[in-house]
Design a protein around this motif. Structure first.
Motif, PDB file in Angstrom:
ATOM      1  N   ALA A   1     -17.848  -8.375 -35.805  1.00  0.00           N
ATOM      2  CA  ALA A   1     -16.851  -8.837 -36.591  1.00  0.00           C
ATOM      3  C   ALA A   1     -15.421  -8.647 -35.987  1.00  0.00           C
ATOM      4  O   ALA A   1     -15.103  -7.674 -35.571  1.00  0.00           O
ATOM      5  CB  ALA A   1     -17.065  -7.963 -38.233  1.00  0.00           C
ATOM      6  N   THR A   2     -14.539  -9.547 -36.275  1.00  0.00           N
ATOM      7  CA  THR A   2     -13.228  -9.626 -35.624  1.00  0.00           C
ATOM      8  C   THR A   2     -12.287  -9.916 -36.751  1.00  0.00           C
ATOM      9  O   THR A   2     -12.484 -10.487 -37.902  1.00  0.00           O
ATOM     10  CB  THR A   2     -12.938 -10.611 -34.561  1.00  0.00           C
ATOM     11  OG1 THR A   2     -13.498 -11.925 -35.124  1.00  0.00           O
ATOM     12  CG2 THR A   2     -13.929 -10.200 -33.355  1.00  0.00           C
ATOM     13  N   THR A   3     -11.025  -9.379 -36.620  1.00  0.00           N
ATOM     14  CA  THR A   3     -10.000  -9.629 -37.536  1.00  0.00           C
ATOM     15  C   THR A   3      -9.044 -10.544 -36.961  1.00  0.00           C
ATOM     16  O   THR A   3      -8.998 -10.710 -35.836  1.00  0.00           O
ATOM     17  CB  THR A   3      -9.032  -8.131 -37.979  1.00  0.00           C
ATOM     18  OG1 THR A   3      -8.628  -7.732 -36.594  1.00  0.00           O
ATOM     19  CG2 THR A   3     -10.286  -7.064 -38.567  1.00  0.00           C
ATOM     20  N   LYS A   4      -8.121 -11.109 -37.691  1.00  0.00           N
ATOM     21  CA  LYS A   4      -6.925 -11.949 -37.251  1.00  0.00           C
ATOM     22  C   LYS A   4      -6.129 -11.095 -36.066  1.00  0.00           C
ATOM     23  O   LYS A   4      -5.876 -12.153 -34.950  1.00  0.00           O
ATOM     24  CB  LYS A   4      -6.162 -12.473 -38.360  1.00  0.00           C
ATOM     25  CG  LYS A   4      -6.679 -13.689 -38.864  1.00  0.00           C
ATOM     26  CD  LYS A   4      -5.567 -14.562 -39.372  1.00  0.00           C
ATOM     27  CE  LYS A   4      -6.133 -15.823 -40.193  1.00  0.00           C
ATOM     28  NZ  LYS A   4      -6.483 -15.462 -41.282  1.00  0.00           N
ATOM     29  N   ASP A   5      -6.066 -10.090 -36.110  1.00  0.00           N
ATOM     30  CA  ASP A   5      -5.292  -9.393 -35.153  1.00  0.00           C
ATOM     31  C   ASP A   5      -5.845  -8.757 -34.115  1.00  0.00           C
ATOM     32  O   ASP A   5      -5.559  -7.871 -33.332  1.00  0.00           O
ATOM     33  CB  ASP A   5      -4.220  -8.339 -35.785  1.00  0.00           C
ATOM     34  CG  ASP A   5      -4.793  -7.074 -36.785  1.00  0.00           C
ATOM     35  OD1 ASP A   5      -6.159  -7.215 -36.779  1.00  0.00           O
ATOM     36  OD2 ASP A   5      -4.284  -6.426 -37.341  1.00  0.00           O
ATOM     37  N   GLY A   6      -6.978  -9.059 -34.053  1.00  0.00           N
ATOM     38  CA  GLY A   6      -7.902  -8.890 -32.861  1.00  0.00           C
ATOM     39  C   GLY A   6      -8.634  -7.238 -32.926  1.00  0.00           C
ATOM     40  O   GLY A   6      -9.326  -7.169 -31.726  1.00  0.00           O
ATOM     41  N   ARG A   7      -8.688  -6.984 -34.000  1.00  0.00           N
ATOM     42  CA  ARG A   7      -9.673  -5.584 -34.100  1.00  0.00           C
ATOM     43  C   ARG A   7     -11.018  -6.157 -34.416  1.00  0.00           C
ATOM     44  O   ARG A   7     -11.397  -7.187 -34.811  1.00  0.00           O
ATOM     45  CB  ARG A   7      -9.253  -4.788 -35.361  1.00  0.00           C
ATOM     46  CG  ARG A   7      -7.915  -4.427 -35.072  1.00  0.00           C
ATOM     47  CD  ARG A   7      -7.210  -3.822 -36.439  1.00  0.00           C
ATOM     48  NE  ARG A   7      -5.939  -3.878 -36.298  1.00  0.00           N
ATOM     49  CZ  ARG A   7      -5.111  -2.857 -36.080  1.00  0.00           C
ATOM     50  NH1 ARG A   7      -5.494  -1.550 -35.928  1.00  0.00           N
ATOM     51  NH2 ARG A   7      -3.736  -3.063 -36.070  1.00  0.00           N
TER      52      ARG A   7
ATOM     53  N   GLY B   1     -13.744 -13.564 -38.622  1.00  0.00           N
ATOM     54  CA  GLY B   1     -14.850 -14.098 -37.957  1.00  0.00           C
ATOM     55  C   GLY B   1     -16.029 -13.179 -38.069  1.00  0.00           C
ATOM     56  O   GLY B   1     -15.928 -11.840 -37.714  1.00  0.00           O
ATOM     57  N   ILE B   2     -17.234 -13.571 -38.146  1.00  0.00           N
ATOM     58  CA  ILE B   2     -18.426 -12.660 -37.768  1.00  0.00           C
ATOM     59  C   ILE B   2     -19.590 -13.408 -37.221  1.00  0.00           C
ATOM     60  O   ILE B   2     -19.814 -14.706 -37.441  1.00  0.00           O
ATOM     61  CB  ILE B   2     -18.721 -12.027 -39.164  1.00  0.00           C
ATOM     62  CG1 ILE B   2     -19.569 -10.661 -38.916  1.00  0.00           C
ATOM     63  CG2 ILE B   2     -19.340 -13.184 -40.244  1.00  0.00           C
ATOM     64  CD1 ILE B   2     -19.534 -10.012 -40.056  1.00  0.00           C
ATOM     65  N   THR B   3     -20.136 -12.778 -36.145  1.00  0.00           N
ATOM     66  CA  THR B   3     -21.249 -13.483 -35.581  1.00  0.00           C
ATOM     67  C   THR B   3     -22.466 -12.462 -35.546  1.00  0.00           C
ATOM     68  O   THR B   3     -22.327 -11.395 -35.496  1.00  0.00           O
ATOM     69  CB  THR B   3     -20.917 -13.858 -34.152  1.00  0.00           C
ATOM     70  OG1 THR B   3     -20.862 -12.632 -33.348  1.00  0.00           O
ATOM     71  CG2 THR B   3     -19.964 -14.641 -33.737  1.00  0.00           C
ATOM     72  N   ASN B   4     -23.735 -13.283 -35.752  1.00  0.00           N
ATOM     73  CA  ASN B   4     -24.937 -12.295 -35.750  1.00  0.00           C
ATOM     74  C   ASN B   4     -25.880 -12.960 -34.708  1.00  0.00           C
ATOM     75  O   ASN B   4     -26.093 -14.276 -34.621  1.00  0.00           O
ATOM     76  CB  ASN B   4     -25.611 -12.570 -37.280  1.00  0.00           C
ATOM     77  CG  ASN B   4     -24.941 -11.710 -38.176  1.00  0.00           C
ATOM     78  OD1 ASN B   4     -25.079 -10.435 -38.227  1.00  0.00           O
ATOM     79  ND2 ASN B   4     -23.937 -12.346 -38.943  1.00  0.00           N
ATOM     80  N   ALA B   5     -26.518 -12.159 -33.878  1.00  0.00           N
ATOM     81  CA  ALA B   5     -27.356 -12.746 -33.043  1.00  0.00           C
ATOM     82  C   ALA B   5     -28.693 -11.619 -32.986  1.00  0.00           C
ATOM     83  O   ALA B   5     -28.658 -10.736 -33.238  1.00  0.00           O
ATOM     84  CB  ALA B   5     -26.926 -12.688 -31.705  1.00  0.00           C
ATOM     85  N   ILE B   6     -29.939 -12.558 -32.828  1.00  0.00           N
ATOM     86  CA  ILE B   6     -31.022 -11.520 -32.809  1.00  0.00           C
ATOM     87  C   ILE B   6     -31.830 -12.093 -31.697  1.00  0.00           C
ATOM     88  O   ILE B   6     -32.200 -13.402 -31.466  1.00  0.00           O
ATOM     89  CB  ILE B   6     -31.789 -11.571 -34.296  1.00  0.00           C
ATOM     90  CG1 ILE B   6     -33.175 -10.860 -33.989  1.00  0.00           C
ATOM     91  CG2 ILE B   6     -31.983 -13.200 -34.627  1.00  0.00           C
ATOM     92  CD1 ILE B   6     -33.894 -10.752 -35.394  1.00  0.00           C
ATOM     93  N   GLU B   7     -32.211 -11.110 -30.798  1.00  0.00           N
ATOM     94  CA  GLU B   7     -33.038 -11.670 -29.568  1.00  0.00           C
ATOM     95  C   GLU B   7     -34.320 -10.563 -29.474  1.00  0.00           C
ATOM     96  O   GLU B   7     -34.193  -9.489 -29.926  1.00  0.00           O
ATOM     97  CB  GLU B   7     -32.174 -11.373 -28.275  1.00  0.00           C
ATOM     98  CG  GLU B   7     -30.986 -12.118 -28.324  1.00  0.00           C
ATOM     99  CD  GLU B   7     -31.299 -13.613 -27.856  1.00  0.00           C
ATOM    100  OE1 GLU B   7     -32.335 -13.793 -27.383  1.00  0.00           O
ATOM    101  OE2 GLU B   7     -30.546 -14.583 -27.995  1.00  0.00           O
ATOM    102  N   PRO B   8     -35.390 -11.296 -29.012  1.00  0.00           N
ATOM    103  CA  PRO B   8     -36.728 -10.287 -28.658  1.00  0.00           C
ATOM    104  C   PRO B   8     -36.360  -9.598 -27.561  1.00  0.00           C
ATOM    105  O   PRO B   8     -35.641  -9.974 -26.603  1.00  0.00           O
ATOM    106  CB  PRO B   8     -37.620 -11.364 -28.324  1.00  0.00           C
ATOM    107  CG  PRO B   8     -37.085 -12.568 -28.099  1.00  0.00           C
ATOM    108  CD  PRO B   8     -35.720 -12.675 -28.378  1.00  0.00           C
ATOM    109  N   THR B   9     -37.040  -8.287 -27.666  1.00  0.00           N
ATOM    110  CA  THR B   9     -37.203  -7.587 -26.244  1.00  0.00           C
ATOM    111  C   THR B   9     -38.722  -7.758 -25.683  1.00  0.00           C
ATOM    112  O   THR B   9     -39.471  -7.905 -26.884  1.00  0.00           O
ATOM    113  CB  THR B   9     -36.770  -6.183 -26.517  1.00  0.00           C
ATOM    114  OG1 THR B   9     -37.545  -5.551 -27.595  1.00  0.00           O
ATOM    115  CG2 THR B   9     -35.485  -5.958 -26.948  1.00  0.00           C
TER     116      THR B   9
END
Lengths: 350, 350
Positions: A254-260, A219-227
């Motif tokens: 980014a995460t792997t199935k085994d939690g890395r 799984g992979i997540t992307n976030a972008i926030e203003p400062t």
């Protein structure tokens, strides 16, 4: 080494400066579509030129025919961030018999987002016996290559967390615009949602690390926030008022199935204290800090030229920095330096 | 991956631990001359063994014949610091069809001190289609590979200064002895002069950096000084009194004709605050700090196994870490992880 410069924007000019300063690099040609540049002596565009250079031409077709009579020139390519935009340019360069080192951000790890195009580039380059490599300081080094290198001394890696904080106060205007400086927060959100602002390459860095370590991303997540600015600032883009956006904080996990996990945090804003930090956690935990941070454009130009110096010894096809050997400075200003130990010159000389 | 362990001293045991913990490494055999070890199940020597392993044998000749029916096993070699001592062992391993990753300090850059022997090893390995590589945390990483990697983002490098400070208080006795802990200063001087104490590999690190950057070393100096205890300390080696040697400060400085420098400062003493620091100076100056420092033996074991994981994709012959690709952790505990992008698997799989 013979080089062609392709793209003479801000990064391309920095690359030109590195090349022009060197005694061992030979600038064989330069390409840019800007009519204001075409026809000019490329040396006049450099702050370091010592002698006349070739004229800037508008297309690869107009490059000096000398290109085809010499063997093994390398294109230093710096035009765009998106692979689909630059592929026609890369193809022309490959057709002209050149290997390519490019600062195109998506090229740092194109295999996920553009799997079919990546295969095509790989095949195209192999058929011509040439190499295509994407690099830069970020993506290409601070948030991917350097962390990978550090994991070499770990017998288990559970997590990698990289933080890069870049002060954009005195950086070029296009970069300030790219990170949203001066926008209203609502406008920032709209532009971020449509990809009009933001750093390109954070997810590529995460995927490059996973690729290099043979991790499968689940799984992979992307976030972008203003400062948000809390004080008035005067930057090249104009005056910045409290409440306006003064940059961004971008995060990819980014995460792997085994939690890395691979966590990448990039802050690019006005008057932040610059710093790069890499934390690798396994059975042990180690932290690497670069106070003041590695620079941006000059470092990208340097690693582009340093990779080009070693490209003749690399495999053919589309490579990532994980397959491009140990990246390093190559002595050029005063000749190539020491001969390699006999019988051991294969990497550099073949 | 099939591995043979050669040498089950302190470092060899650490390597054994890494190998035994892995689900994807298969320990095919183990060699050590110690009669107290020969005949024992190697798994009983590991703190991490999950199942029975092969018996320790005294020579390569006694290794399981399975070794010759499987292809591409790699020896993890950790016996001595001096190349002339270990070459007969390496030769036997090459004769048995194995590639070798070794912690032998002189092997990290053997081309200067042993040019003829290096050529012989290189030829011998090539003729057998095998690879020989020297690695470790130091030499092999902190004071050579990592600094080289950092230079990748420089367009000019004038100087590299690496400082490593290692606290030997809780380290193994042989290491405490090696750095002179407990000696009278005069005795330290005698033993240092005859090479009986001191870290092996500092000059090799300097020469490896120069090699990687294509610098020609014009002059090189080595110095070794005792550090003196100012308070009482209780260490594994015994009680340490004020005025006695509590470790050493070793310094190697290499210079080029055009004034570039590689300075390596290694302090290994009782109760020093651990830290690694790399400063690269060119047009810009950047500093990398590893607070607490990278570990010693565990890091050496890790990088040995991590290099072995990638050795199949390396060139044949005698390599240095400058020719061994981007060093990095290779996922092994839960299978090999993600398949490589199609058509791009050459480095790992060939």
């Amino acid at each position: 080494m013979d080089v062609i410069l392709y793209g003479l924007g801000p990064i391309g000019r920095q690359i030109l400066d590195v090349a022009a300063r060197s005694e061992t690099l030979h600038i064989l040609g330069a390409v840019d579509i800007d009519p204001a540049l075409v026809g000019r002596d490329v040396a006049t565009l450099s702050t370091h030129s010592r002698q006349a250079g070739p004229q800037v031409v508008a297309t690869v077709d107009d490059l000096p025919t000398e290109l085809y009579t010499r063997n093994g020139a390398t294109a230093l390519h710096a035009t765009g961030s998106r692979l689909s935009d630059v592929w026609p340019q890369l193809r022309q360069l490959l057709d002209a018999g050149l290997s390519v080192v490019s600062t195109c951000e998506e090229l740092s790890y194109p295999w996920h987002q553009h799997p079919e195009l990546s295969k095509e580039i790989d095949r195209y380059a192999r058929e011509r016996g040439r190499t295509v490599l994407g690099t830069g300081v970020n993506p290409g080094f601070v948030m991917d290559v350097l962390p990978m290198c550090l994991t070499a001394v770990f017998d288990d890696v559970q997590g990698i967390h990289v933080t890069r904080e870049v002060d954009v106060s005195s950086r070029r205007v296009p970069l300030q615009r790219k990170v949203g400086v001066g926008l209203e927060p609502t406008r920032f959100a709209q532009m971020a949602a449509t990809g009009k602002i933001g750093h390109v390459g954070l997810e590529e860095s995460a995927r490059l690390v996973a690729h290099g370590l043979s991790w499968e991303i689940d799984g992979i997540t992307n976030a972008i926030e203003p400062t948000i600015a809390t004080a008035r600032h005067r930057v090249e883009l104009g005056e910045l008022l409290p409440g306006e956006v003064d940059g961004l904080a971008q995060r990819c996990v980014a995460t792997t199935k085994d939690g890395r996990t691979i966590e990448l945090d990039l802050v690019m804003r006005v008057e932040v204290e610059q710093k790069d930090e890499i934390v690798v956690t396994g059975a042990e935990r180690h932290r690497v800090v670069i106070p003041g941070g590695l620079p941006g454009d000059t470092a990208t130009a340097a690693i582009t030229v340093n990779c080009a110096e070693r490209i003749g010894g690399m495999d053919k096809g589309l490579l990532t920095m994980a397959e491009a050997g140990l990246p390093r400075y190559q002595h050029r200003s005063f000749g190539r330096g020491s001969p390699l130990p006999q019988d051991q010159s294969k990497e550099e000389d073949r």
